[in-house]
Design an enzyme around this catalytic site. Sequence first.
Site, PDB file in Angstrom:
ATOM      1  N   ALA A  18       0.834  -1.202   0.000  1.00 29.04           N
ATOM      2  CA  ALA A  18       0.000   0.000   0.000  1.00 29.04           C
ATOM      3  C   ALA A  18       0.871   1.257   0.000  1.00 29.04           C
ATOM      4  CB  ALA A  18      -0.943  -0.004   1.202  1.00 29.04           C
ATOM      5  N   ARG A  26      -0.229   6.921   1.281  1.00 29.81           N
ATOM      6  CA  ARG A  26       0.938   7.654   1.777  1.00 29.81           C
ATOM      7  C   ARG A  26       0.532   9.007   2.359  1.00 29.81           C
ATOM      8  NH1 ARG A  26       3.100   5.410  -3.007  1.00 29.81           N
ATOM      9  NH2 ARG A  26       2.866   7.386  -4.120  1.00 29.81           N
ATOM     10  N   ARG A  49      -7.819  12.587  22.870  1.00 29.43           N
ATOM     11  CA  ARG A  49      -6.603  12.354  22.077  1.00 29.43           C
ATOM     12  C   ARG A  49      -6.667  11.005  21.372  1.00 29.43           C
ATOM     13  NH1 ARG A  49      -3.826  14.194  27.301  1.00 29.43           N
ATOM     14  NH2 ARG A  49      -3.866  16.444  27.028  1.00 29.43           N
ATOM     15  N   GLU A  63      -9.098   2.970   3.711  1.00 34.68           N
ATOM     16  CA  GLU A  63      -8.300   3.121   2.486  1.00 34.68           C
ATOM     17  C   GLU A  63      -7.689   1.785   2.072  1.00 34.68           C
ATOM     18  OE1 GLU A  63      -7.176   4.592  -0.807  1.00 34.68           O
ATOM     19  OE2 GLU A  63      -7.874   6.113   0.612  1.00 34.68           O
ATOM     20  N   TRP A 106     -11.982  16.248  14.422  1.00 37.13           N
ATOM     21  CA  TRP A 106     -10.910  17.208  14.671  1.00 37.13           C
ATOM     22  C   TRP A 106     -11.467  18.614  14.856  1.00 37.13           C
ATOM     23  CZ3 TRP A 106      -5.686  16.799  15.548  1.00 37.13           C
ATOM     24  CH2 TRP A 106      -5.192  15.496  15.556  1.00 37.13           C
TER      25      TRP A 106
END
Length: 117
Positions: A18, A26, A49, A63, A106
């Site tokens: 991958a 990436r 967190r 992914e 986030w």
Amino acid sequence: MLRFWRATLNTRNGLAFAIRSEQAFREELAALGLALPLAWLIGASPMRRVELIAAVVLVLIIELLNTAIEKLADRLTTDPDPQIGRVKDMGSAAVGVALVMAGLFWLFAIAERMGLI
């Protein structure tokens, strides 16, 4: 123990493939690299967190699954096929939904840190 070792090698091979073959993976891995220190700055609690990092890891997982679907579909046929196209689109949509979810986590954490909520 041998089964565990083989599974570990398969995991390493899958991650290495991958990383070598998928630009999106990436980029998401780089996002995880940024998320690790930023989660300590932004997260108002230890659990927050963990949630922030887990949201990015979930994007990576999805992914990987999307990449597996695409590679398998491409292996079945290189000819245009509407059904395979829809399957690949759904895999891509899963990644998109995970990205939106992670982004919302986030944003919520940032708003929480700034005292807006």
